[in-house]
Write a protein that holds these residues in place. Structure first.
Motif, PDB file in Angstrom:
ATOM      1  N   CYS A  84      22.631  -5.236 -23.092  1.00 46.51           N
ATOM      2  CA  CYS A  84      23.526  -5.713 -24.134  1.00 46.51           C
ATOM      3  C   CYS A  84      23.094  -5.075 -25.453  1.00 46.51           C
ATOM      4  CB  CYS A  84      23.518  -7.233 -24.225  1.00 46.51           C
ATOM      5  SG  CYS A  84      21.932  -7.947 -24.727  1.00 46.51           S
ATOM      6  N   SER A  85      23.931  -5.245 -26.455  1.00 47.91           N
ATOM      7  CA  SER A  85      23.618  -4.705 -27.780  1.00 47.91           C
ATOM      8  C   SER A  85      23.238  -5.847 -28.712  1.00 47.91           C
ATOM      9  CB  SER A  85      24.834  -3.963 -28.344  1.00 47.91           C
ATOM     10  OG  SER A  85      25.858  -4.895 -28.634  1.00 47.91           O
ATOM     11  N   LEU A  86      22.757  -5.501 -29.870  1.00 48.16           N
ATOM     12  CA  LEU A  86      22.393  -6.511 -30.873  1.00 48.16           C
ATOM     13  C   LEU A  86      23.604  -7.336 -31.314  1.00 48.16           C
ATOM     14  CD1 LEU A  86      19.963  -4.385 -33.078  1.00 48.16           C
ATOM     15  CD2 LEU A  86      19.344  -6.321 -31.610  1.00 48.16           C
ATOM     16  N   GLY A  87      24.794  -6.762 -31.205  1.00 45.20           N
ATOM     17  CA  GLY A  87      26.011  -7.453 -31.631  1.00 45.20           C
ATOM     18  C   GLY A  87      26.655  -8.308 -30.565  1.00 45.20           C
ATOM     19  N   ALA A  88      26.091  -8.345 -29.359  1.00 45.50           N
ATOM     20  CA  ALA A  88      26.648  -9.180 -28.288  1.00 45.50           C
ATOM     21  C   ALA A  88      26.446 -10.656 -28.638  1.00 45.50           C
ATOM     22  CB  ALA A  88      25.973  -8.858 -26.960  1.00 45.50           C
ATOM     23  N   THR A  89      27.355 -11.486 -28.173  1.00 50.70           N
ATOM     24  CA  THR A  89      27.238 -12.920 -28.427  1.00 50.70           C
ATOM     25  C   THR A  89      26.441 -13.589 -27.310  1.00 50.70           C
ATOM     26  OG1 THR A  89      29.236 -13.534 -27.217  1.00 50.70           O
ATOM     27  CG2 THR A  89      29.497 -12.966 -29.563  1.00 50.70           C
ATOM     28  N   ALA A  90      25.899 -14.748 -27.624  1.00 51.10           N
ATOM     29  CA  ALA A  90      25.157 -15.524 -26.635  1.00 51.10           C
ATOM     30  C   ALA A  90      26.051 -15.838 -25.434  1.00 51.10           C
ATOM     31  CB  ALA A  90      24.627 -16.808 -27.259  1.00 51.10           C
ATOM     32  N   ASP A  91      27.305 -16.177 -25.695  1.00 49.08           N
ATOM     33  CA  ASP A  91      28.225 -16.490 -24.595  1.00 49.08           C
ATOM     34  C   ASP A  91      28.452 -15.286 -23.694  1.00 49.08           C
ATOM     35  OD1 ASP A  91      28.520 -19.133 -25.352  1.00 49.08           O
ATOM     36  OD2 ASP A  91      30.382 -18.792 -26.462  1.00 49.08           O
ATOM     37  N   GLN A  92      28.611 -14.101 -24.278  1.00 52.04           N
ATOM     38  CA  GLN A  92      28.796 -12.888 -23.471  1.00 52.04           C
ATOM     39  C   GLN A  92      27.593 -12.640 -22.572  1.00 52.04           C
ATOM     40  OE1 GLN A  92      29.393 -10.253 -26.808  1.00 52.04           O
ATOM     41  NE2 GLN A  92      31.600 -10.087 -26.438  1.00 52.04           N
ATOM     42  N   VAL A  93      26.407 -12.798 -23.135  1.00 50.65           N
ATOM     43  CA  VAL A  93      25.179 -12.566 -22.374  1.00 50.65           C
ATOM     44  C   VAL A  93      25.038 -13.602 -21.259  1.00 50.65           C
ATOM     45  CG1 VAL A  93      22.653 -12.526 -22.527  1.00 50.65           C
ATOM     46  CG2 VAL A  93      24.028 -11.366 -24.264  1.00 50.65           C
ATOM     47  N   LEU A  94      25.325 -14.869 -21.560  1.00 51.68           N
ATOM     48  CA  LEU A  94      25.238 -15.924 -20.546  1.00 51.68           C
ATOM     49  C   LEU A  94      26.185 -15.667 -19.386  1.00 51.68           C
ATOM     50  CD1 LEU A  94      24.905 -19.327 -22.442  1.00 51.68           C
ATOM     51  CD2 LEU A  94      23.297 -18.320 -20.822  1.00 51.68           C
ATOM     52  N   THR A  96      27.376 -12.774 -18.360  1.00 53.31           N
ATOM     53  CA  THR A  96      26.876 -11.630 -17.594  1.00 53.31           C
ATOM     54  C   THR A  96      25.691 -12.023 -16.729  1.00 53.31           C
ATOM     55  OG1 THR A  96      27.633 -10.093 -19.301  1.00 53.31           O
ATOM     56  CG2 THR A  96      25.990  -9.271 -17.753  1.00 53.31           C
ATOM     57  N   MET A  97      24.732 -12.728 -17.313  1.00 53.29           N
ATOM     58  CA  MET A  97      23.551 -13.143 -16.548  1.00 53.29           C
ATOM     59  C   MET A  97      23.928 -14.053 -15.384  1.00 53.29           C
ATOM     60  SD  MET A  97      20.659 -13.915 -19.399  1.00 53.29           S
ATOM     61  CE  MET A  97      19.545 -12.653 -19.964  1.00 53.29           C
ATOM     62  N   THR A  98      24.852 -14.966 -15.628  1.00 51.76           N
ATOM     63  CA  THR A  98      25.276 -15.887 -14.579  1.00 51.76           C
ATOM     64  C   THR A  98      26.027 -15.150 -13.474  1.00 51.76           C
ATOM     65  OG1 THR A  98      25.408 -17.683 -16.182  1.00 51.76           O
ATOM     66  CG2 THR A  98      26.585 -17.993 -14.108  1.00 51.76           C
ATOM     67  N   ASP A  99      26.960 -14.304 -13.856  1.00 49.28           N
ATOM     68  CA  ASP A  99      27.754 -13.561 -12.872  1.00 49.28           C
ATOM     69  C   ASP A  99      26.900 -12.617 -12.030  1.00 49.28           C
ATOM     70  OD1 ASP A  99      30.029 -14.833 -13.756  1.00 49.28           O
ATOM     71  OD2 ASP A  99      30.817 -13.097 -14.858  1.00 49.28           O
ATOM     72  N   LYS A 100      25.945 -11.949 -12.664  1.00 51.65           N
ATOM     73  CA  LYS A 100      25.139 -10.948 -11.969  1.00 51.65           C
ATOM     74  C   LYS A 100      23.839 -11.523 -11.402  1.00 51.65           C
ATOM     75  CE  LYS A 100      27.324  -7.093 -14.002  1.00 51.65           C
ATOM     76  NZ  LYS A 100      28.303  -6.741 -13.013  1.00 51.65           N
ATOM     77  N   PHE A 102      20.851 -12.676 -12.795  1.00 45.72           N
ATOM     78  CA  PHE A 102      19.527 -12.269 -13.260  1.00 45.72           C
ATOM     79  C   PHE A 102      19.186 -13.024 -14.525  1.00 45.72           C
ATOM     80  CE2 PHE A 102      22.410  -8.836 -14.689  1.00 45.72           C
ATOM     81  CZ  PHE A 102      22.266  -8.924 -16.050  1.00 45.72           C
ATOM     82  N   ARG A 103      17.892 -12.991 -14.885  1.00 44.17           N
ATOM     83  CA  ARG A 103      17.402 -13.836 -15.972  1.00 44.17           C
ATOM     84  C   ARG A 103      16.866 -13.065 -17.167  1.00 44.17           C
ATOM     85  NH1 ARG A 103      12.955 -17.152 -13.353  1.00 44.17           N
ATOM     86  NH2 ARG A 103      12.528 -15.156 -12.416  1.00 44.17           N
ATOM     87  N   HIS A 104      16.840 -11.737 -17.099  1.00 45.23           N
ATOM     88  CA  HIS A 104      16.287 -10.919 -18.179  1.00 45.23           C
ATOM     89  C   HIS A 104      17.249  -9.773 -18.463  1.00 45.23           C
ATOM     90  CE1 HIS A 104      12.898 -12.779 -16.021  1.00 45.23           C
ATOM     91  NE2 HIS A 104      12.400 -12.943 -17.221  1.00 45.23           N
ATOM     92  N   MET A 105      17.563  -9.564 -19.735  1.00 47.93           N
ATOM     93  CA  MET A 105      18.486  -8.494 -20.103  1.00 47.93           C
ATOM     94  C   MET A 105      17.906  -7.660 -21.241  1.00 47.93           C
ATOM     95  SD  MET A 105      22.482  -8.641 -21.318  1.00 47.93           S
ATOM     96  CE  MET A 105      23.119  -9.181 -19.754  1.00 47.93           C
ATOM     97  N   PRO A 106      17.719  -6.361 -20.984  1.00 51.47           N
ATOM     98  CA  PRO A 106      17.270  -5.475 -22.060  1.00 51.47           C
ATOM     99  C   PRO A 106      18.345  -5.349 -23.146  1.00 51.47           C
ATOM    100  CG  PRO A 106      16.991  -4.455 -19.899  1.00 51.47           C
ATOM    101  CD  PRO A 106      17.832  -5.677 -19.703  1.00 51.47           C
ATOM    102  N   VAL A 107      17.894  -5.244 -24.375  1.00 51.09           N
ATOM    103  CA  VAL A 107      18.785  -5.046 -25.513  1.00 51.09           C
ATOM    104  C   VAL A 107      18.604  -3.607 -25.965  1.00 51.09           C
ATOM    105  CG1 VAL A 107      19.431  -5.823 -27.815  1.00 51.09           C
ATOM    106  CG2 VAL A 107      18.458  -7.460 -26.173  1.00 51.09           C
ATOM    107  N   VAL A 108      19.700  -2.858 -25.952  1.00 47.46           N
ATOM    108  CA  VAL A 108      19.662  -1.431 -26.260  1.00 47.46           C
ATOM    109  C   VAL A 108      20.628  -1.149 -27.405  1.00 47.46           C
ATOM    110  CG1 VAL A 108      20.094   0.889 -25.354  1.00 47.46           C
ATOM    111  CG2 VAL A 108      19.039  -0.850 -23.881  1.00 47.46           C
ATOM    112  N   GLU A 109      20.139  -0.402 -28.374  1.00 45.82           N
ATOM    113  CA  GLU A 109      20.955  -0.004 -29.521  1.00 45.82           C
ATOM    114  C   GLU A 109      20.778   1.492 -29.728  1.00 45.82           C
ATOM    115  OE1 GLU A 109      23.806  -1.471 -32.099  1.00 45.82           O
ATOM    116  OE2 GLU A 109      22.659  -2.697 -30.703  1.00 45.82           O
TER     117      GLU A 109
END
Length: 144
Positions: A84-94, A96-100, A102-109
């Motif tokens: 995800c990016s720094l501009g992603a929302t908490a809801d977007q990340v949740l 994605t994590m739930t659908d896929k 996994f519990r850890h997501m790298p943040v790349v900018e």
């Protein structure tokens, strides 16, 4: 809440990484030492090539035996990273994590690793938001 805000609330922002050649046994030591659930694999410490979690290690041992502990981490890492990016929302990340699952997501900018968020980080941020919304609504109802 944005990922940028979640990372800022975590503090140091340091991402623990190892090289792809690091043995699985050494990765397990790093995970234990830092009390974390996953580690980023990076040859240069700036770009994420993969991720290896405690679950990945346990799964590999269950399937292939303890001999995998001498394997390079790259042999068992997830190389198709979902980031995800720094501009992603908490809801977007949740979502994605739930659908896929996994519990850890790298943040790349701009192609560079800038952090990692966990499902716990995101849930905590979301809970903070909900408390603030509740307090604001109570204040409006009570006329504050």
């Amino acid at each position: 809440m944005l990922v940028r805000q979640i990372l800022a609330s975590k503090g140091s922002g340091q991402v623990i990484s190892v090289t792809p050649e690091t043995s699985v046994a050494d990765v397990a030591l790093v995970l234990s030492k830092h009390r974390i659930g996953s580690v980023i694999l990076s040859a240069n410490g700036k770009t994420a090539e993969g991720i290896l979690s405690e679950r990945d290690i346990v799964r590999a041992i269950a399937m292939h035996g303890a001999d995998i502990l001498i394997d390079p981490a790259s042999k068992h890492m997830t190389s198709k990273l979902v980031t995800c990016s720094l501009g992603a929302t908490a809801d977007q990340v949740l979502v994605t994590m739930t659908d896929k699952r996994f519990r850890h997501m790298p943040v790349v900018e701009d192609g560079e690793l800038v952090g990692i968020v966990t499902i716990g980080d995101v849930v905590k941020a979301r809970m903070t938001e909900l408390v603030m919304e509740k307090d604001a609504l109570e204040g409006m109802i009570m006329g504050y």
